[in-house]
Write a protein that holds these residues in place. Sequence first.
Motif, short mmCIF file in Angstrom:
data_model
loop_
_atom_site.label_atom_id
_atom_site.label_comp_id
_atom_site.label_asym_id
_atom_site.label_seq_id
_atom_site.Cartn_x
_atom_site.Cartn_y
_atom_site.Cartn_z
N TYR A 1 0.81 -1.22 0.00
CA TYR A 1 0.00 0.00 0.00
C TYR A 1 0.84 1.28 0.00
N CYS A 2 2.16 1.16 0.09
CA CYS A 2 3.04 2.32 0.12
C CYS A 2 2.89 3.14 -1.17
N ARG A 3 2.96 4.47 -1.02
CA ARG A 3 2.79 5.30 -2.23
C ARG A 3 3.93 5.09 -3.22
N TYR A 4 5.09 4.70 -2.72
CA TYR A 4 6.21 4.43 -3.63
C TYR A 4 6.03 3.08 -4.33
N ALA A 5 5.42 2.16 -3.64
CA ALA A 5 5.15 0.86 -4.25
C ALA A 5 4.18 1.02 -5.41
N LYS A 6 3.25 1.96 -5.26
CA LYS A 6 2.24 2.19 -6.31
C LYS A 6 2.87 2.80 -7.56
N ARG A 7 4.06 3.39 -7.39
CA ARG A 7 4.74 4.01 -8.54
C ARG A 7 5.48 2.98 -9.38
N ILE A 8 5.71 1.79 -8.81
CA ILE A 8 6.44 0.76 -9.55
C ILE A 8 5.54 0.20 -10.65
N TYR A 9 6.07 0.13 -11.83
CA TYR A 9 5.30 -0.44 -12.93
C TYR A 9 5.09 -1.93 -12.66
N ASP A 10 3.92 -2.41 -13.04
CA ASP A 10 3.57 -3.82 -12.79
C ASP A 10 4.62 -4.79 -13.32
N GLU A 11 5.18 -4.48 -14.48
CA GLU A 11 6.15 -5.41 -15.08
C GLU A 11 7.49 -5.40 -14.33
N ASN A 12 7.72 -4.39 -13.47
CA ASN A 12 8.97 -4.32 -12.71
C ASN A 12 8.81 -4.79 -11.26
N LYS A 13 7.59 -5.16 -10.90
CA LYS A 13 7.33 -5.53 -9.51
C LYS A 13 7.86 -6.92 -9.15
N VAL A 14 8.42 -7.00 -7.94
CA VAL A 14 8.87 -8.28 -7.41
C VAL A 14 8.12 -8.45 -6.09
N TYR A 15 7.40 -9.55 -5.95
CA TYR A 15 6.62 -9.74 -4.73
C TYR A 15 7.35 -10.64 -3.74
N PHE A 16 7.20 -10.32 -2.47
CA PHE A 16 7.78 -11.13 -1.41
C PHE A 16 6.68 -11.56 -0.45
N TYR A 17 6.81 -12.78 0.03
CA TYR A 17 5.81 -13.29 0.96
C TYR A 17 6.18 -12.97 2.40
N SER A 18 7.44 -12.64 2.63
CA SER A 18 7.84 -12.28 4.00
C SER A 18 8.96 -11.26 3.94
N ARG A 19 9.17 -10.59 5.08
CA ARG A 19 10.21 -9.59 5.22
C ARG A 19 11.59 -10.24 5.02
N ASP A 20 11.74 -11.42 5.62
CA ASP A 20 13.00 -12.16 5.51
C ASP A 20 13.34 -12.47 4.06
N GLU A 21 12.32 -12.87 3.33
CA GLU A 21 12.54 -13.22 1.93
C GLU A 21 13.08 -12.01 1.16
N ALA A 22 12.52 -10.84 1.42
CA ALA A 22 12.96 -9.62 0.75
C ALA A 22 14.40 -9.29 1.13
N ILE A 23 14.70 -9.35 2.42
CA ILE A 23 16.05 -9.03 2.90
C ILE A 23 17.07 -10.03 2.36
N ASN A 24 16.70 -11.30 2.38
CA ASN A 24 17.59 -12.33 1.86
C ASN A 24 17.84 -12.16 0.36
N SER A 25 16.92 -11.50 -0.33
CA SER A 25 17.10 -11.26 -1.75
C SER A 25 17.91 -9.98 -2.00
N GLY A 26 18.40 -9.35 -0.91
CA GLY A 26 19.24 -8.17 -1.06
C GLY A 26 18.49 -6.85 -1.04
N TYR A 27 17.23 -6.88 -0.64
CA TYR A 27 16.45 -5.65 -0.58
C TYR A 27 16.50 -5.04 0.82
#
Length: 78
Positions: free
Chosen positions: A44-70
Amino acid sequence: MFRNLKRQTAFILLVLVTLLMTMSTALATTYVGSVNSDKFHYTYCRYAKRIYDENKVYFYSRDEAINSGYVPCKVCCP
Ligand SMILES: [Zn+2]
């Protein structure tokens, strides 16, 4: 008449199950990042809404995102 009622009940149940499954999928993907940045956000973040759908990467957990280098966004603080 009773036959009809049973059919209706079955139909309503089917719709409810489908709705629940759709909702749980939407809830499961709580975090979203972009292929062009190293930040991840709540969906729901306003910055997340700016990401184009084709560039979006979804994560199921915070850990998953961090482990992916985010790293967490400083605005929505996921
Ligand atoms: Zn954010």
